[in-house]
Write a protein that holds these residues in place. Structure first.
Motif, PDB file in Angstrom:
ATOM      1  N   ASP A 177      53.602 -40.049  89.129  1.00  0.00           N
ATOM      2  CA  ASP A 177      52.523 -39.644  89.795  1.00  0.00           C
ATOM      3  C   ASP A 177      52.264 -40.674  91.061  1.00  0.00           C
ATOM      4  O   ASP A 177      51.869 -40.024  92.167  1.00  0.00           O
ATOM      5  CB  ASP A 177      51.151 -39.842  88.933  1.00  0.00           C
ATOM      6  N   ILE A 178      52.536 -41.918  90.988  1.00  0.00           N
ATOM      7  CA  ILE A 178      52.434 -42.813  92.102  1.00  0.00           C
ATOM      8  C   ILE A 178      53.519 -43.194  92.964  1.00  0.00           C
ATOM      9  O   ILE A 178      53.459 -44.190  93.514  1.00  0.00           O
ATOM     10  CB  ILE A 178      51.362 -43.903  91.707  1.00  0.00           C
ATOM     11  N   ASP A 179      54.848 -42.646  92.539  1.00  0.00           N
ATOM     12  CA  ASP A 179      55.971 -43.253  92.788  1.00  0.00           C
ATOM     13  C   ASP A 179      56.078 -42.944  94.505  1.00  0.00           C
ATOM     14  O   ASP A 179      56.399 -43.938  95.098  1.00  0.00           O
ATOM     15  CB  ASP A 179      57.001 -42.443  92.173  1.00  0.00           C
ATOM     16  N   ASP A 180      55.399 -41.896  94.788  1.00  0.00           N
ATOM     17  CA  ASP A 180      55.532 -41.583  96.384  1.00  0.00           C
ATOM     18  C   ASP A 180      54.700 -42.618  97.052  1.00  0.00           C
ATOM     19  O   ASP A 180      54.937 -42.929  98.106  1.00  0.00           O
ATOM     20  CB  ASP A 180      55.169 -40.269  96.690  1.00  0.00           C
ATOM     21  N   THR A 213      49.472 -60.998  96.407  1.00  0.00           N
ATOM     22  CA  THR A 213      50.563 -60.186  95.720  1.00  0.00           C
ATOM     23  C   THR A 213      49.864 -58.878  95.707  1.00  0.00           C
ATOM     24  O   THR A 213      48.616 -58.662  95.157  1.00  0.00           O
ATOM     25  CB  THR A 213      50.738 -60.581  94.077  1.00  0.00           C
ATOM     26  N   ILE A 214      50.395 -57.680  96.151  1.00  0.00           N
ATOM     27  CA  ILE A 214      49.925 -56.297  96.314  1.00  0.00           C
ATOM     28  C   ILE A 214      50.523 -55.500  95.242  1.00  0.00           C
ATOM     29  O   ILE A 214      51.761 -55.510  95.209  1.00  0.00           O
ATOM     30  CB  ILE A 214      50.143 -55.744  97.640  1.00  0.00           C
ATOM     31  N   LEU A 215      49.516 -54.880  94.480  1.00  0.00           N
ATOM     32  CA  LEU A 215      49.704 -54.041  93.525  1.00  0.00           C
ATOM     33  C   LEU A 215      49.319 -52.535  93.948  1.00  0.00           C
ATOM     34  O   LEU A 215      48.397 -52.322  94.441  1.00  0.00           O
ATOM     35  CB  LEU A 215      49.075 -54.468  92.227  1.00  0.00           C
ATOM     36  N   MET A 216      49.966 -51.754  93.437  1.00  0.00           N
ATOM     37  CA  MET A 216      49.440 -50.279  93.452  1.00  0.00           C
ATOM     38  C   MET A 216      48.914 -49.951  91.951  1.00  0.00           C
ATOM     39  O   MET A 216      49.774 -49.789  90.968  1.00  0.00           O
ATOM     40  CB  MET A 216      50.509 -49.251  93.789  1.00  0.00           C
ATOM     41  N   THR A 217      47.791 -49.654  91.756  1.00  0.00           N
ATOM     42  CA  THR A 217      47.252 -49.376  90.518  1.00  0.00           C
ATOM     43  C   THR A 217      47.432 -47.926  90.137  1.00  0.00           C
ATOM     44  O   THR A 217      47.829 -47.156  90.955  1.00  0.00           O
ATOM     45  CB  THR A 217      45.604 -49.379  90.606  1.00  0.00           C
ATOM     46  N   LEU A 218      47.475 -47.672  88.785  1.00  0.00           N
ATOM     47  CA  LEU A 218      47.837 -46.264  88.349  1.00  0.00           C
ATOM     48  C   LEU A 218      46.929 -45.219  88.989  1.00  0.00           C
ATOM     49  O   LEU A 218      47.585 -44.152  88.684  1.00  0.00           O
ATOM     50  CB  LEU A 218      47.920 -46.255  86.477  1.00  0.00           C
ATOM     51  N   ASP A 219      46.103 -45.696  89.526  1.00  0.00           N
ATOM     52  CA  ASP A 219      44.997 -44.600  89.989  1.00  0.00           C
ATOM     53  C   ASP A 219      45.236 -44.468  91.478  1.00  0.00           C
ATOM     54  O   ASP A 219      44.882 -43.547  92.240  1.00  0.00           O
ATOM     55  CB  ASP A 219      43.432 -44.968  89.898  1.00  0.00           C
ATOM     56  N   GLY A 220      46.267 -45.183  91.870  1.00  0.00           N
ATOM     57  CA  GLY A 220      46.868 -44.861  93.300  1.00  0.00           C
ATOM     58  C   GLY A 220      45.989 -45.743  94.349  1.00  0.00           C
ATOM     59  O   GLY A 220      46.224 -45.524  95.552  1.00  0.00           O
ATOM     60  N   ASN A 221      45.400 -46.904  93.845  1.00  0.00           N
ATOM     61  CA  ASN A 221      44.551 -47.642  94.965  1.00  0.00           C
ATOM     62  C   ASN A 221      45.495 -49.005  95.042  1.00  0.00           C
ATOM     63  O   ASN A 221      46.275 -49.337  94.184  1.00  0.00           O
ATOM     64  CB  ASN A 221      43.241 -48.024  94.222  1.00  0.00           C
ATOM     65  N   GLN A 222      45.251 -49.298  96.073  1.00  0.00           N
ATOM     66  CA  GLN A 222      45.743 -50.612  96.453  1.00  0.00           C
ATOM     67  C   GLN A 222      45.381 -51.775  96.157  1.00  0.00           C
ATOM     68  O   GLN A 222      43.958 -51.888  96.515  1.00  0.00           O
ATOM     69  CB  GLN A 222      46.368 -51.014  98.037  1.00  0.00           C
ATOM     70  N   LEU A 223      45.779 -52.773  95.533  1.00  0.00           N
ATOM     71  CA  LEU A 223      45.016 -53.796  94.835  1.00  0.00           C
ATOM     72  C   LEU A 223      45.642 -55.139  95.383  1.00  0.00           C
ATOM     73  O   LEU A 223      46.967 -55.468  95.137  1.00  0.00           O
ATOM     74  CB  LEU A 223      45.037 -54.060  93.339  1.00  0.00           C
ATOM     75  N   GLN A 224      44.927 -56.109  95.846  1.00  0.00           N
ATOM     76  CA  GLN A 224      45.510 -57.530  96.608  1.00  0.00           C
ATOM     77  C   GLN A 224      44.776 -58.610  95.631  1.00  0.00           C
ATOM     78  O   GLN A 224      43.753 -58.693  95.490  1.00  0.00           O
ATOM     79  CB  GLN A 224      45.146 -57.760  97.938  1.00  0.00           C
ATOM     80  N   LYS A 257      51.603 -51.425  89.729  1.00  0.00           N
ATOM     81  CA  LYS A 257      53.013 -51.527  89.983  1.00  0.00           C
ATOM     82  C   LYS A 257      53.241 -52.620  91.327  1.00  0.00           C
ATOM     83  O   LYS A 257      52.499 -52.256  92.426  1.00  0.00           O
ATOM     84  CB  LYS A 257      53.662 -50.312  90.334  1.00  0.00           C
ATOM     85  N   VAL A 258      53.989 -53.265  91.449  1.00  0.00           N
ATOM     86  CA  VAL A 258      54.265 -54.358  92.665  1.00  0.00           C
ATOM     87  C   VAL A 258      54.624 -53.451  93.866  1.00  0.00           C
ATOM     88  O   VAL A 258      55.638 -52.799  93.742  1.00  0.00           O
ATOM     89  CB  VAL A 258      55.250 -55.370  92.210  1.00  0.00           C
ATOM     90  N   VAL A 259      53.958 -53.902  94.780  1.00  0.00           N
ATOM     91  CA  VAL A 259      54.233 -53.444  96.227  1.00  0.00           C
ATOM     92  C   VAL A 259      54.840 -54.502  97.112  1.00  0.00           C
ATOM     93  O   VAL A 259      56.046 -54.213  97.391  1.00  0.00           O
ATOM     94  CB  VAL A 259      52.852 -52.865  96.945  1.00  0.00           C
ATOM     95  N   ALA A 260      54.478 -55.496  96.916  1.00  0.00           N
ATOM     96  CA  ALA A 260      54.883 -56.573  97.777  1.00  0.00           C
ATOM     97  C   ALA A 260      54.544 -57.833  97.408  1.00  0.00           C
ATOM     98  O   ALA A 260      53.408 -58.094  96.711  1.00  0.00           O
ATOM     99  CB  ALA A 260      54.553 -56.560  99.196  1.00  0.00           C
ATOM    100  N   LEU A 261      55.137 -58.982  97.786  1.00  0.00           N
ATOM    101  CA  LEU A 261      54.691 -60.420  97.834  1.00  0.00           C
ATOM    102  C   LEU A 261      54.507 -60.956  99.011  1.00  0.00           C
ATOM    103  O   LEU A 261      55.622 -61.130  99.671  1.00  0.00           O
ATOM    104  CB  LEU A 261      55.522 -61.240  96.703  1.00  0.00           C
TER     105      LEU A 261
END
Length: 437
Positions: free
Chosen positions: A410-413, A255-266, A246-250
Protein backbone atom coordinates in the motif's frame (compact mmCIF):
# COMPACT_ATOMS: atom_id res chain seq x y z
CA UNK A 1 119.25 89.94 50.01
CA UNK A 2 116.25 88.00 51.15
CA UNK A 3 114.60 85.49 48.64
CA UNK A 4 110.73 85.38 48.56
CA UNK A 5 109.05 82.24 49.61
CA UNK A 6 107.57 80.50 46.47
CA UNK A 7 104.95 78.34 48.20
CA UNK A 8 103.33 81.37 49.75
CA UNK A 9 103.17 83.14 46.37
CA UNK A 10 101.68 80.05 44.66
CA UNK A 11 99.03 79.62 47.28
CA UNK A 12 98.05 83.24 46.94
CA UNK A 13 97.72 82.87 43.15
CA UNK A 14 95.60 79.72 43.45
CA UNK A 15 93.31 81.40 45.93
CA UNK A 16 92.77 84.29 43.54
CA UNK A 17 92.10 81.94 40.55
CA UNK A 18 89.77 79.46 42.32
CA UNK A 19 86.48 81.38 41.75
CA UNK A 20 87.21 81.64 38.06
CA UNK A 21 87.95 77.90 37.81
CA UNK A 22 84.70 76.95 39.58
CA UNK A 23 82.69 79.28 37.33
CA UNK A 24 84.28 77.78 34.22
CA UNK A 25 83.50 74.26 35.41
CA UNK A 26 79.87 75.21 36.12
CA UNK A 27 79.55 76.69 32.65
CA UNK A 28 81.09 73.54 31.18
CA UNK A 29 78.54 71.38 32.99
CA UNK A 30 75.54 73.56 32.14
CA UNK A 31 76.45 73.88 28.50
CA UNK A 32 75.73 70.20 27.62
CA UNK A 33 72.44 70.32 29.51
CA UNK A 34 71.32 73.31 27.47
CA UNK A 35 72.54 71.55 24.33
CA UNK A 36 70.53 68.40 25.15
CA UNK A 37 67.31 70.31 25.66
CA UNK A 38 65.76 71.25 22.27
CA UNK A 39 64.36 74.67 21.77
CA UNK A 40 60.67 75.42 21.43
CA UNK A 41 60.76 75.34 17.62
CA UNK A 42 62.33 71.86 17.46
CA UNK A 43 60.01 70.51 20.15
CA UNK A 44 57.02 71.98 18.31
CA UNK A 45 58.01 70.25 15.04
CA UNK A 46 58.45 66.92 16.82
CA UNK A 47 55.11 67.15 18.59
CA UNK A 48 53.27 68.20 15.43
CA UNK A 49 54.79 65.25 13.58
CA UNK A 50 53.53 62.87 16.26
CA UNK A 51 50.05 64.36 16.12
CA UNK A 52 49.99 64.23 12.33
CA UNK A 53 50.93 60.54 12.27
CA UNK A 54 47.72 59.73 14.17
CA UNK A 55 44.68 59.86 11.88
CA UNK A 56 42.37 60.72 14.77
CA UNK A 57 44.53 63.76 15.75
CA UNK A 58 44.88 65.39 12.34
CA UNK A 59 42.92 68.46 13.46
CA UNK A 60 44.97 69.04 16.62
CA UNK A 61 47.61 71.82 16.59
CA UNK A 62 50.42 72.43 19.08
CA UNK A 63 52.19 75.65 20.10
CA UNK A 64 55.20 75.52 22.47
CA UNK A 65 56.43 78.59 24.30
CA UNK A 66 59.18 78.33 26.90
CA UNK A 67 58.48 74.60 27.44
CA UNK A 68 54.71 75.03 27.73
CA UNK A 69 52.80 73.11 25.05
CA UNK A 70 49.36 74.45 24.26
CA UNK A 71 47.11 72.02 22.34
CA UNK A 72 44.15 73.24 20.33
CA UNK A 73 41.71 71.76 17.83
CA UNK A 74 38.88 69.18 17.81
CA UNK A 75 38.60 65.41 18.18
CA UNK A 76 35.69 62.95 18.22
CA UNK A 77 36.27 61.20 21.56
CA UNK A 78 37.70 61.78 25.01
CA UNK A 79 40.27 59.03 24.49
CA UNK A 80 41.69 60.92 21.51
CA UNK A 81 42.01 64.10 23.55
CA UNK A 82 43.85 62.21 26.29
CA UNK A 83 46.14 60.64 23.70
CA UNK A 84 47.10 64.08 22.37
CA UNK A 85 48.05 65.14 25.89
CA UNK A 86 50.17 62.01 26.34
CA UNK A 87 52.04 62.66 23.10
CA UNK A 88 52.79 66.24 24.22
CA UNK A 89 54.03 65.08 27.61
CA UNK A 90 56.36 62.51 25.99
CA UNK A 91 57.94 65.13 23.70
CA UNK A 92 61.43 66.34 24.83
CA UNK A 93 61.50 70.03 25.68
CA UNK A 94 57.92 70.12 26.95
CA UNK A 95 57.56 70.64 30.68
CA UNK A 96 53.90 71.64 30.88
CA UNK A 97 50.87 70.74 28.74
CA UNK A 98 47.76 72.89 28.38
CA UNK A 99 45.16 70.73 26.66
CA UNK A 100 42.48 72.91 25.05
CA UNK A 101 41.34 70.31 22.57
CA UNK A 102 37.55 70.16 22.24
CA UNK A 103 35.38 67.11 21.59
CA UNK A 104 33.13 67.44 18.54
CA UNK A 105 30.02 65.28 18.93
CA UNK A 106 28.20 66.61 15.89
CA UNK A 107 26.78 64.17 13.36
CA UNK A 108 28.52 65.88 10.48
CA UNK A 109 31.95 65.35 12.04
CA UNK A 110 31.33 61.67 12.55
CA UNK A 111 29.98 61.28 9.01
CA UNK A 112 33.03 63.04 7.55
CA UNK A 113 35.35 60.80 9.53
CA UNK A 114 33.51 57.69 8.42
CA UNK A 115 33.59 58.84 4.81
CA UNK A 116 37.33 59.42 4.93
CA UNK A 117 37.93 56.02 6.52
CA UNK A 118 35.82 54.21 3.94
CA UNK A 119 37.51 56.10 1.12
CA UNK A 120 40.95 55.26 2.40
CA UNK A 121 40.07 51.61 2.77
CA UNK A 122 38.61 51.45 -0.73
CA UNK A 123 41.69 53.07 -2.17
CA UNK A 124 43.85 50.60 -0.26
CA UNK A 125 41.77 47.69 -1.55
CA UNK A 126 42.02 48.93 -5.14
CA UNK A 127 45.75 49.19 -4.72
CA UNK A 128 45.84 45.57 -3.59
CA UNK A 129 43.39 44.36 -6.24
CA UNK A 130 45.89 42.02 -7.95
CA UNK A 131 46.73 40.43 -4.61
CA UNK A 132 43.03 40.10 -3.79
CA UNK A 133 42.48 38.38 -7.14
CA UNK A 134 45.27 35.91 -6.41
CA UNK A 135 43.85 35.21 -2.94
CA UNK A 136 40.39 34.62 -4.44
CA UNK A 137 41.87 32.20 -6.98
CA UNK A 138 43.59 30.32 -4.15
CA UNK A 139 40.28 29.93 -2.28
CA UNK A 140 38.48 28.75 -5.44
CA UNK A 141 41.25 26.30 -6.23
CA UNK A 142 41.15 24.92 -2.69
CA UNK A 143 37.37 24.53 -2.91
CA UNK A 144 37.67 22.66 -6.22
CA UNK A 145 40.45 20.47 -4.88
CA UNK A 146 38.45 19.67 -1.74
CA UNK A 147 35.46 18.65 -3.84
CA UNK A 148 37.64 16.50 -6.12
CA UNK A 149 39.25 14.72 -3.17
CA UNK A 150 35.90 14.19 -1.45
CA UNK A 151 34.61 12.45 -4.59
CA UNK A 152 37.71 10.24 -4.84
CA UNK A 153 38.28 8.87 -1.35
CA UNK A 154 40.12 5.93 -2.85
CA UNK A 155 43.06 8.21 -3.60
CA UNK A 156 43.31 8.95 0.12
CA UNK A 157 42.58 5.33 1.09
CA UNK A 158 39.64 6.50 3.17
CA UNK A 159 36.91 4.61 1.36
CA UNK A 160 34.35 3.07 3.72
CA UNK A 161 31.25 0.94 3.16
CA UNK A 162 29.37 2.82 5.86
CA UNK A 163 27.16 5.35 4.04
CA UNK A 164 26.96 7.74 6.98
CA UNK A 165 30.72 7.77 7.63
CA UNK A 166 31.37 7.99 3.90
CA UNK A 167 29.32 11.18 3.68
CA UNK A 168 30.89 12.55 6.86
CA UNK A 169 34.41 11.96 5.51
CA UNK A 170 33.54 13.64 2.23
CA UNK A 171 32.22 16.76 3.92
CA UNK A 172 35.13 16.89 6.40
CA UNK A 173 37.77 16.63 3.68
CA UNK A 174 36.10 19.31 1.61
CA UNK A 175 35.82 21.68 4.57
CA UNK A 176 39.43 21.11 5.70
CA UNK A 177 40.93 21.67 2.24
CA UNK A 178 38.83 24.78 1.71
CA UNK A 179 39.84 26.11 5.13
CA UNK A 180 43.52 25.61 4.27
CA UNK A 181 42.96 27.65 1.11
CA UNK A 182 41.31 30.43 3.11
CA UNK A 183 44.26 30.53 5.52
CA UNK A 184 46.72 30.74 2.60
CA UNK A 185 44.69 33.58 1.11
CA UNK A 186 44.77 35.48 4.40
CA UNK A 187 48.51 34.91 4.54
CA UNK A 188 48.90 36.42 1.06
CA UNK A 189 46.86 39.43 2.16
CA UNK A 190 49.05 39.80 5.24
CA UNK A 191 46.07 39.05 7.47
CA UNK A 192 47.64 36.11 9.26
CA UNK A 193 47.12 37.84 12.60
CA UNK A 194 43.40 37.90 11.93
CA UNK A 195 43.49 34.21 11.00
CA UNK A 196 45.28 33.33 14.25
CA UNK A 197 42.74 35.32 16.23
CA UNK A 198 39.88 33.53 14.50
CA UNK A 199 41.42 30.12 15.08
CA UNK A 200 42.25 30.99 18.67
CA UNK A 201 38.68 32.01 19.41
CA UNK A 202 37.27 28.94 17.64
CA UNK A 203 37.68 26.83 20.77
CA UNK A 204 35.77 29.28 22.96
CA UNK A 205 33.09 29.73 20.33
CA UNK A 206 32.82 25.96 19.89
CA UNK A 207 32.38 25.48 23.62
CA UNK A 208 29.67 28.13 23.79
CA UNK A 209 27.89 26.68 20.77
CA UNK A 210 28.16 23.21 22.30
CA UNK A 211 26.16 24.32 25.32
CA UNK A 212 23.72 26.32 23.21
CA UNK A 213 23.06 23.52 20.72
CA UNK A 214 23.41 20.55 23.03
CA UNK A 215 20.39 18.74 21.60
CA UNK A 216 21.57 19.23 18.03
CA UNK A 217 25.02 17.89 18.88
CA UNK A 218 23.48 14.94 20.73
CA UNK A 219 21.31 14.03 17.75
CA UNK A 220 24.27 14.37 15.37
CA UNK A 221 26.48 12.07 17.46
CA UNK A 222 23.62 9.60 17.83
CA UNK A 223 23.25 9.63 14.03
CA UNK A 224 26.93 8.76 13.63
CA UNK A 225 26.62 5.89 16.12
CA UNK A 226 23.45 4.60 14.44
CA UNK A 227 25.26 4.62 11.12
CA UNK A 228 28.14 2.63 12.62
CA UNK A 229 25.84 0.09 14.26
CA UNK A 230 23.50 -0.18 11.24
CA UNK A 231 20.44 -1.45 13.13
CA UNK A 232 18.23 -0.80 10.08
CA UNK A 233 18.30 -0.08 6.36
CA UNK A 234 16.05 1.91 4.02
CA UNK A 235 12.67 0.25 3.71
CA UNK A 236 12.93 -1.77 6.95
CA UNK A 237 9.77 -2.11 9.02
CA UNK A 238 10.53 -0.78 12.53
CA UNK A 239 8.83 -0.26 15.86
CA UNK A 240 10.54 2.38 18.04
CA UNK A 241 8.77 2.59 21.38
CA UNK A 242 5.18 3.32 20.35
CA UNK A 243 6.08 4.43 16.81
CA UNK A 244 5.88 2.08 13.85
CA UNK A 245 6.71 2.53 10.18
CA UNK A 246 9.16 1.88 7.36
CA UNK A 247 12.52 3.64 7.15
CA UNK A 248 12.79 6.48 4.66
CA UNK A 249 16.14 8.01 5.58
CA UNK A 250 18.64 8.67 8.36
CA UNK A 251 19.72 12.32 8.41
CA UNK A 252 22.23 14.07 10.63
CA UNK A 253 19.48 15.03 13.08
CA UNK A 254 16.51 12.69 12.65
CA UNK A 255 15.37 9.24 11.55
CA UNK A 256 12.51 9.55 9.07
CA UNK A 257 9.83 6.86 8.95
CA UNK A 258 6.78 6.35 6.76
CA UNK A 259 3.94 5.10 8.95
CA UNK A 260 1.65 2.35 7.70
CA UNK A 261 -1.00 5.05 7.30
CA UNK A 262 1.20 6.84 4.78
CA UNK A 263 2.30 9.68 7.08
CA UNK A 264 5.88 10.89 7.46
CA UNK A 265 7.28 10.60 10.97
CA UNK A 266 10.55 12.21 12.14
CA UNK A 267 12.18 10.89 15.31
CA UNK A 268 15.27 12.55 16.86
CA UNK A 269 18.34 10.35 16.47
CA UNK A 270 19.03 10.56 20.20
CA UNK A 271 15.56 9.12 20.91
CA UNK A 272 16.07 6.32 18.36
CA UNK A 273 19.50 5.48 19.76
CA UNK A 274 18.26 5.23 23.36
CA UNK A 275 14.90 3.56 22.65
CA UNK A 276 13.95 -0.09 22.32
CA UNK A 277 14.06 -0.72 18.58
CA UNK A 278 12.20 -3.65 17.00
CA UNK A 279 13.15 -4.43 13.39
CA UNK A 280 10.55 -6.67 11.77
CA UNK A 281 12.48 -6.90 8.50
CA UNK A 282 15.80 -8.06 9.86
CA UNK A 283 14.64 -11.71 10.00
CA UNK A 284 12.59 -12.77 6.96
CA UNK A 285 10.62 -15.33 8.99
CA UNK A 286 8.02 -13.94 11.35
CA UNK A 287 5.51 -15.66 13.63
CA UNK A 288 1.85 -14.77 13.95
CA UNK A 289 -0.61 -15.93 16.59
CA UNK A 290 -4.30 -15.72 17.40
CA UNK A 291 -6.64 -17.06 20.06
CA UNK A 292 -9.87 -19.04 19.81
CA UNK A 293 -12.30 -19.85 22.64
CA UNK A 294 -14.62 -22.88 22.78
CA UNK A 295 -17.21 -24.08 25.22
CA UNK A 296 -15.93 -26.19 28.11
CA UNK A 297 -18.10 -29.12 27.00
CA UNK A 298 -16.13 -29.66 23.76
CA UNK A 299 -12.99 -31.71 23.23
CA UNK A 300 -9.74 -29.77 23.34
CA UNK A 301 -7.96 -32.33 21.17
CA UNK A 302 -10.65 -32.22 18.49
CA UNK A 303 -10.62 -28.41 18.41
CA UNK A 304 -6.83 -28.31 18.22
CA UNK A 305 -6.69 -30.82 15.37
CA UNK A 306 -9.38 -29.07 13.36
CA UNK A 307 -7.75 -25.67 13.80
CA UNK A 308 -4.26 -26.80 12.75
CA UNK A 309 -5.63 -28.57 9.68
CA UNK A 310 -7.70 -25.51 8.78
CA UNK A 311 -4.94 -22.87 8.62
CA UNK A 312 -1.83 -24.93 7.92
CA UNK A 313 -2.82 -25.18 4.28
CA UNK A 314 -2.99 -21.43 3.70
CA UNK A 315 -0.66 -20.26 0.96
CA UNK A 316 2.23 -18.58 2.76
CA UNK A 317 2.13 -20.52 6.06
CA UNK A 318 5.50 -22.25 6.39
CA UNK A 319 5.95 -25.92 7.14
CA UNK A 320 9.22 -25.19 8.94
CA UNK A 321 8.66 -24.05 11.62
CA UNK A 322 5.36 -25.87 11.56
CA UNK A 323 2.09 -24.48 12.96
CA UNK A 324 1.64 -25.13 16.68
CA UNK A 325 -0.81 -24.48 19.46
CA UNK A 326 -1.01 -23.84 23.17
CA UNK A 327 -3.68 -24.19 25.86
CA UNK A 328 -4.06 -20.82 27.52
CA UNK A 329 -6.88 -21.51 29.98
CA UNK A 330 -9.32 -24.30 30.84
CA UNK A 331 -12.11 -22.91 32.97
CA UNK A 332 -15.78 -23.80 33.50
CA UNK A 333 -16.69 -20.65 31.60
CA UNK A 334 -14.76 -21.77 28.53
CA UNK A 335 -11.51 -23.00 27.03
CA UNK A 336 -9.06 -20.58 25.44
CA UNK A 337 -6.64 -21.91 22.80
CA UNK A 338 -3.75 -20.07 21.17
CA UNK A 339 -2.42 -20.99 17.72
CA UNK A 340 0.89 -20.07 16.05
CA UNK A 341 2.19 -20.02 12.50
CA UNK A 342 5.17 -18.70 10.52
CA UNK A 343 5.36 -16.75 7.27
CA UNK A 344 8.16 -15.43 5.04
CA UNK A 345 7.76 -11.64 5.05
CA UNK A 346 9.57 -11.30 1.72
CA UNK A 347 6.67 -12.91 -0.12
CA UNK A 348 3.77 -13.09 2.34
CA UNK A 349 1.87 -10.49 4.32
CA UNK A 350 1.52 -11.47 7.97
CA UNK A 351 -1.71 -9.57 8.53
CA UNK A 352 -3.49 -11.17 5.61
CA UNK A 353 -2.44 -14.69 6.60
CA UNK A 354 -3.45 -14.14 10.21
CA UNK A 355 -6.89 -12.87 9.20
CA UNK A 356 -7.47 -15.82 6.88
CA UNK A 357 -6.34 -18.25 9.58
CA UNK A 358 -8.88 -16.86 12.05
CA UNK A 359 -11.63 -17.11 9.44
CA UNK A 360 -10.82 -20.73 8.57
CA UNK A 361 -10.63 -21.86 12.20
CA UNK A 362 -13.97 -20.24 12.94
CA UNK A 363 -15.49 -21.99 9.92
CA UNK A 364 -14.02 -25.37 10.88
CA UNK A 365 -15.41 -25.09 14.41
CA UNK A 366 -18.83 -24.13 13.06
CA UNK A 367 -18.96 -27.11 10.68
CA UNK A 368 -17.89 -29.46 13.47
CA UNK A 369 -20.50 -28.06 15.86
CA UNK A 370 -17.92 -26.65 18.25
CA UNK A 371 -19.51 -23.65 19.91
CA UNK A 372 -17.89 -20.68 21.63
CA UNK A 373 -18.33 -20.28 25.39
CA UNK A 374 -21.99 -19.86 26.33
CA UNK A 375 -21.70 -16.76 28.40
CA UNK A 376 -25.12 -15.40 27.28
CA UNK A 377 -28.26 -17.47 27.37
CA UNK A 378 -31.42 -16.86 25.35
CA UNK A 379 -34.45 -18.55 26.94
CA UNK A 380 -37.40 -19.20 24.63
CA UNK A 381 -40.67 -19.68 26.53
CA UNK A 382 -42.86 -19.91 23.44
CA UNK A 383 -42.42 -20.21 19.73
CA UNK A 384 -41.78 -16.82 18.22
CA UNK A 385 -44.03 -15.77 15.31
CA UNK A 386 -42.67 -16.86 11.95
CA UNK A 387 -40.03 -19.14 13.46
CA UNK A 388 -40.15 -22.72 12.24
CA UNK A 389 -36.93 -23.72 13.93
CA UNK A 390 -33.69 -22.32 15.23
CA UNK A 391 -32.36 -19.38 13.22
CA UNK A 392 -29.93 -20.39 10.53
CA UNK A 393 -26.32 -19.39 11.18
CA UNK A 394 -24.30 -18.62 8.06
CA UNK A 395 -21.41 -21.04 7.79
CA UNK A 396 -18.00 -19.87 6.52
CA UNK A 397 -16.34 -21.95 3.83
CA UNK A 398 -13.64 -24.22 5.26
CA UNK A 399 -11.17 -23.87 2.41
CA UNK A 400 -8.63 -21.13 1.75
CA UNK A 401 -8.49 -21.19 -2.02
CA UNK A 402 -7.97 -17.96 -4.00
CA UNK A 403 -6.95 -16.02 -0.90
CA UNK A 404 -4.52 -13.13 -1.39
CA UNK A 405 -1.62 -13.47 1.07
CA UNK A 406 0.93 -11.41 -0.85
CA UNK A 407 3.02 -8.69 0.80
CA UNK A 408 1.12 -5.50 1.47
CA UNK A 409 2.33 -2.82 -0.99
CA UNK A 410 0.00 0.00 0.00
CA UNK A 411 2.68 2.55 0.94
CA UNK A 412 5.53 1.31 -1.28
CA UNK A 413 5.07 4.07 -3.85
CA UNK A 414 4.98 6.77 -1.19
CA UNK A 415 8.01 5.25 0.51
CA UNK A 416 10.01 5.20 -2.73
CA UNK A 417 9.07 8.81 -3.47
CA UNK A 418 10.13 9.92 0.00
CA UNK A 419 13.44 8.07 -0.34
CA UNK A 420 14.11 9.70 -3.71
CA UNK A 421 13.36 13.11 -2.19
CA UNK A 422 15.80 12.42 0.65
CA UNK A 423 18.52 11.35 -1.78
CA UNK A 424 17.96 14.45 -3.93
CA UNK A 425 18.41 16.63 -0.86
CA UNK A 426 21.61 14.72 0.03
CA UNK A 427 20.19 14.08 3.45
CA UNK A 428 19.98 10.28 3.51
CA UNK A 429 23.02 8.91 5.28
CA UNK A 430 21.92 5.30 4.74
CA UNK A 431 22.69 5.31 1.02
CA UNK A 432 25.87 6.16 -0.86
CA UNK A 433 25.92 9.08 -3.23
CA UNK A 434 25.16 7.70 -6.68
CA UNK A 435 27.59 10.16 -8.25
CA UNK A 436 30.45 8.93 -6.11
CA UNK A 437 32.88 6.37 -7.59
Amino acid sequence: MTRPKLPIVLLACLALAAPFVVQAQSAAVEAPQDAERPNDTTAGRQLQAKLGSNDALQDVTANIDDGVAELDGTVLAQAQKDRAGELATETPGVSTVVNKVEIDNSLGAHLRTTYHEVTERLVAMLGRAPLLLVALLVVLLASWLGKALSLNLRLLRLRTDNPYMDGLLRRSIRIIVTLVGVLLALRLLDLSTMAKAVLGSAGVVGLALGFAFKDIAENYIAGVLLSLRKPFSPGDHLRIDDHEGKVVALTSRATILMTLDGNQLQLPNALVFKSVLLNYTQNPKRRFDFKASIDAAHSIRQAQTLALEAYSGIDGVLDDPAPSWNLVENAPSGIELQFFGWVDQRSTDLGKVRGEAIRLVKAAFAHAGIQPPRTVYHVVTSREPGASGPPATPVEPVHGANVDTSVNRDIDDQLAEAQRAGAAAAGNMLEHDKDSP
